[in-house]
Design a protein around this motif. Structure first.
Motif, PDB file in Angstrom:
ATOM      1  N   GLY A 133       9.067  33.538  -2.787  1.00  0.00           N
ATOM      2  CA  GLY A 133       9.644  34.357  -3.805  1.00  0.00           C
ATOM      3  C   GLY A 133      11.081  34.013  -4.118  1.00  0.00           C
ATOM      4  N   PHE A 134      11.631  34.870  -4.980  1.00  0.00           N
ATOM      5  CA  PHE A 134      13.011  34.598  -5.397  1.00  0.00           C
ATOM      6  C   PHE A 134      13.446  36.044  -5.662  1.00  0.00           C
ATOM      7  CE2 PHE A 134      10.906  33.523  -9.277  1.00  0.00           C
ATOM      8  CZ  PHE A 134      11.807  34.375 -10.231  1.00  0.00           C
ATOM      9  N   VAL A 135      14.741  36.457  -5.665  1.00  0.00           N
ATOM     10  CA  VAL A 135      15.541  37.847  -6.061  1.00  0.00           C
ATOM     11  C   VAL A 135      16.268  37.355  -7.284  1.00  0.00           C
ATOM     12  CG1 VAL A 135      16.620  39.613  -5.295  1.00  0.00           C
ATOM     13  CG2 VAL A 135      15.231  38.468  -3.457  1.00  0.00           C
ATOM     14  N   THR A 136      16.174  38.425  -8.350  1.00  0.00           N
ATOM     15  CA  THR A 136      17.118  38.246  -9.387  1.00  0.00           C
ATOM     16  C   THR A 136      18.448  38.657  -9.131  1.00  0.00           C
ATOM     17  OG1 THR A 136      16.705  40.679 -10.042  1.00  0.00           O
ATOM     18  CG2 THR A 136      15.170  38.944 -10.957  1.00  0.00           C
ATOM     19  N   PRO A 139      21.296  43.422 -11.548  1.00  0.00           N
ATOM     20  CA  PRO A 139      21.001  43.999 -13.130  1.00  0.00           C
ATOM     21  C   PRO A 139      21.986  44.549 -13.572  1.00  0.00           C
ATOM     22  CG  PRO A 139      19.902  45.469 -11.337  1.00  0.00           C
ATOM     23  CD  PRO A 139      20.583  44.251 -10.547  1.00  0.00           C
ATOM     24  N   ALA A 140      21.874  44.714 -15.087  1.00  0.00           N
ATOM     25  CA  ALA A 140      22.852  45.524 -15.902  1.00  0.00           C
ATOM     26  C   ALA A 140      22.897  46.898 -15.433  1.00  0.00           C
ATOM     27  CB  ALA A 140      22.549  45.219 -17.163  1.00  0.00           C
ATOM     28  N   ASP A 141      21.921  47.450 -15.220  1.00  0.00           N
ATOM     29  CA  ASP A 141      21.964  49.076 -14.748  1.00  0.00           C
ATOM     30  C   ASP A 141      22.187  49.135 -13.420  1.00  0.00           C
ATOM     31  OD1 ASP A 141      21.309  51.601 -14.151  1.00  0.00           O
ATOM     32  OD2 ASP A 141      19.558  51.753 -15.410  1.00  0.00           O
ATOM     33  N   PRO A 142      23.103  49.514 -12.789  1.00  0.00           N
ATOM     34  CA  PRO A 142      23.527  49.778 -11.436  1.00  0.00           C
ATOM     35  C   PRO A 142      22.548  50.628 -10.487  1.00  0.00           C
ATOM     36  CG  PRO A 142      24.959  51.075 -12.593  1.00  0.00           C
ATOM     37  CD  PRO A 142      24.324  50.130 -13.547  1.00  0.00           C
ATOM     38  N   LYS A 143      21.565  51.399 -11.408  1.00  0.00           N
ATOM     39  CA  LYS A 143      20.574  52.183 -10.522  1.00  0.00           C
ATOM     40  C   LYS A 143      19.309  51.251 -10.239  1.00  0.00           C
ATOM     41  CE  LYS A 143      22.309  56.578 -13.093  1.00  0.00           C
ATOM     42  NZ  LYS A 143      21.926  57.652 -13.859  1.00  0.00           N
ATOM     43  N   VAL A 144      19.469  50.172 -10.762  1.00  0.00           N
ATOM     44  CA  VAL A 144      18.072  49.491 -10.848  1.00  0.00           C
ATOM     45  C   VAL A 144      18.561  48.383  -9.631  1.00  0.00           C
ATOM     46  CG1 VAL A 144      16.500  47.484 -11.653  1.00  0.00           C
ATOM     47  CG2 VAL A 144      17.445  49.553 -13.260  1.00  0.00           C
ATOM     48  N   LYS A 145      17.461  48.230  -8.569  1.00  0.00           N
ATOM     49  CA  LYS A 145      17.506  47.168  -7.722  1.00  0.00           C
ATOM     50  C   LYS A 145      17.381  45.762  -7.973  1.00  0.00           C
ATOM     51  CE  LYS A 145      16.395  50.181  -3.781  1.00  0.00           C
ATOM     52  NZ  LYS A 145      15.605  50.397  -2.492  1.00  0.00           N
ATOM     53  N   LYS A 147      15.508  42.581  -8.411  1.00  0.00           N
ATOM     54  CA  LYS A 147      13.793  42.470  -8.526  1.00  0.00           C
ATOM     55  C   LYS A 147      13.423  41.406  -7.491  1.00  0.00           C
ATOM     56  CE  LYS A 147       9.735  42.788 -11.576  1.00  0.00           C
ATOM     57  NZ  LYS A 147       9.292  43.058 -12.826  1.00  0.00           N
ATOM     58  N   LEU A 148      12.161  41.272  -6.908  1.00  0.00           N
ATOM     59  CA  LEU A 148      11.771  40.400  -6.061  1.00  0.00           C
ATOM     60  C   LEU A 148      10.536  39.855  -6.887  1.00  0.00           C
ATOM     61  CD1 LEU A 148      11.529  38.700  -3.460  1.00  0.00           C
ATOM     62  CD2 LEU A 148       9.991  40.701  -2.461  1.00  0.00           C
ATOM     63  N   PHE A 149      10.406  38.329  -7.110  1.00  0.00           N
ATOM     64  CA  PHE A 149       9.241  37.937  -7.574  1.00  0.00           C
ATOM     65  C   PHE A 149       8.588  36.984  -6.366  1.00  0.00           C
ATOM     66  CE2 PHE A 149      11.709  38.539 -11.077  1.00  0.00           C
ATOM     67  CZ  PHE A 149      10.881  39.058 -12.115  1.00  0.00           C
ATOM     68  N   THR A 150       7.321  37.317  -6.223  1.00  0.00           N
ATOM     69  CA  THR A 150       6.559  36.637  -4.809  1.00  0.00           C
ATOM     70  C   THR A 150       5.352  36.082  -5.474  1.00  0.00           C
ATOM     71  OG1 THR A 150       5.546  38.721  -3.953  1.00  0.00           O
ATOM     72  CG2 THR A 150       7.961  37.903  -3.353  1.00  0.00           C
ATOM     73  N   LYS A 151       4.792  35.138  -4.807  1.00  0.00           N
ATOM     74  CA  LYS A 151       3.528  34.523  -4.811  1.00  0.00           C
ATOM     75  C   LYS A 151       3.122  33.909  -3.298  1.00  0.00           C
ATOM     76  CE  LYS A 151       1.332  35.302  -9.004  1.00  0.00           C
ATOM     77  NZ  LYS A 151       0.065  36.062  -9.255  1.00  0.00           N
ATOM     78  N   THR A 152       1.658  34.137  -3.284  1.00  0.00           N
ATOM     79  CA  THR A 152       1.091  33.069  -2.160  1.00  0.00           C
ATOM     80  C   THR A 152       0.264  31.792  -2.979  1.00  0.00           C
ATOM     81  OG1 THR A 152       0.524  35.250  -1.084  1.00  0.00           O
ATOM     82  CG2 THR A 152      -0.654  33.106  -0.633  1.00  0.00           C
ATOM     83  N   LEU A 153       0.773  30.646  -2.386  1.00  0.00           N
ATOM     84  CA  LEU A 153       0.614  29.532  -3.109  1.00  0.00           C
ATOM     85  C   LEU A 153      -0.446  28.770  -2.215  1.00  0.00           C
ATOM     86  CD1 LEU A 153       3.940  28.359  -4.331  1.00  0.00           C
ATOM     87  CD2 LEU A 153       2.502  29.756  -5.646  1.00  0.00           C
ATOM     88  N   ASN A 154      -1.328  28.036  -2.722  1.00  0.00           N
ATOM     89  CA  ASN A 154      -2.357  27.143  -2.254  1.00  0.00           C
ATOM     90  C   ASN A 154      -2.084  25.561  -2.681  1.00  0.00           C
ATOM     91  OD1 ASN A 154      -3.866  29.284  -0.821  1.00  0.00           O
ATOM     92  ND2 ASN A 154      -4.071  29.869  -2.555  1.00  0.00           N
ATOM     93  N   LEU A 165      19.593  31.609  -7.617  1.00  0.00           N
ATOM     94  CA  LEU A 165      18.998  32.707  -7.108  1.00  0.00           C
ATOM     95  C   LEU A 165      18.612  32.369  -5.861  1.00  0.00           C
ATOM     96  CD1 LEU A 165      16.952  34.154 -10.156  1.00  0.00           C
ATOM     97  CD2 LEU A 165      19.385  34.519  -9.732  1.00  0.00           C
ATOM     98  N   ILE A 166      18.393  33.559  -5.041  1.00  0.00           N
ATOM     99  CA  ILE A 166      18.143  33.471  -3.424  1.00  0.00           C
ATOM    100  C   ILE A 166      16.397  33.400  -3.577  1.00  0.00           C
ATOM    101  CG2 ILE A 166      17.810  34.743  -1.423  1.00  0.00           C
ATOM    102  CD1 ILE A 166      20.598  36.136  -2.198  1.00  0.00           C
ATOM    103  N   HIS A 167      16.212  32.389  -2.670  1.00  0.00           N
ATOM    104  CA  HIS A 167      14.505  32.335  -2.711  1.00  0.00           C
ATOM    105  C   HIS A 167      14.293  31.672  -1.312  1.00  0.00           C
ATOM    106  CE1 HIS A 167      16.405  28.361  -3.893  1.00  0.00           C
ATOM    107  NE2 HIS A 167      15.435  27.767  -3.250  1.00  0.00           N
TER     108      HIS A 167
END
Length: 232
Positions: A133-136, A139-145, A147-154, A165-167
């Motif tokens: 995964g990686f983390v964005t 964000p422009a909106d300080p109220k928004v955290k 975002k984490l994007f993740t997948k399980t890969l084979n 970006l942190i991954h």
């Protein structure tokens, strides 16, 4: 084994077709001179005299070095090992804007959260099952955290981590895992988050980290006292 090497070549080909963050070459090649042998320093590497260049300058492995067919030693606290092939291992990569790594993972081995400040990374799984995964960025909106994007890969799956970006990758299987990854820089750099924050030399002032992480000073002191393992 031939399939693994073919996959790695394909990755390099794909990355070379994308926009590279490194400057474009202005000549056929600029084989790097080792920093220790350089008389001056530039943004990148000094070119070796073209008349002194040989085919060995474009070859990995060098003398007495294992190739990417050899598994990395995962006998460490993280259970993972990165085997890089960037300009420091392969001088002929200088100015070409690409590099390659092999990563081995023991069962439940982790390539911990980190960033590559100069490269996008495209990863293909050869063996095993990985949670990645990686983390964005902020964000422009300080109220928004973030975002984490993740997948399980084979095996056969491909995933891309955007530049800077942190991954992370985590072997969630009971067997060893192997991946190859291409990066869009001859020297992508790596900042492992825990190492940089809690293992810097000299240490970051604990008052800074106490306020940043909103924890007790004893927690920071404990974390700064740990040995933070580098996987490279």
């Amino acid at each position: 084994m031939a399939v693994r090497l073919l996959i790695s070549v394909l990755i390099i080909s794909l990355v070379s077709l994308t926009y590279a963050s490194d400057p474009a070459p202005l000549q056929d090649f600029c084989v790097a001179v080792k920093d220790d042998d350089a008389k001056v320093f530039v943004n990148g590497k000094i070119c070796k005299d073209p008349n002194m260049v040989s085919a060995d300058d474009f070859l990995f492995p060098g003398p007495n070095m294992p190739g990417l067919n050899v598994p990395g030693n995962t006998s460490n606290p993280l259970g993972s090992k990165v085997t890089p092939v960037n300009v420091n291992q392969l001088p002929g990569l200088n100015t070409f804007g690409i590099s390659l790594v092999r990563i081995d993972y023991a069962p439940y081995g982790l390539n911990p959260p980190h960033t590559h400040p100069r490269a996008t990374e495209v990863l293909v799984v050869v063996e095993g099952t990985l949670y990645v995964g990686f983390v964005t960025s902020n964000p422009a909106d300080p109220k928004v955290k973030n975002k984490l994007f993740t997948k399980t890969l084979n095996p056969g799956d491909v995933f891309v981590f955007p530049e800077g970006l942190i991954h992370f990758q985590f072997n969630v299987g009971k067997n060893n895992a192997v991946v190859f990854a291409g990066l869009s820089s001859q020297n992508p750099g790596v900042i492992t988050i825990a190492n940089a924050v809690f293992g810097s030399d000299p240490p970051i002032n604990p008052d800074v980290l106490t306020k940043a992480f909103q924890v007790d000073a004893n927690v920071i002191k404990y974390l700064q006292g740990q040995f933070w393992w580098n996987i490279d």
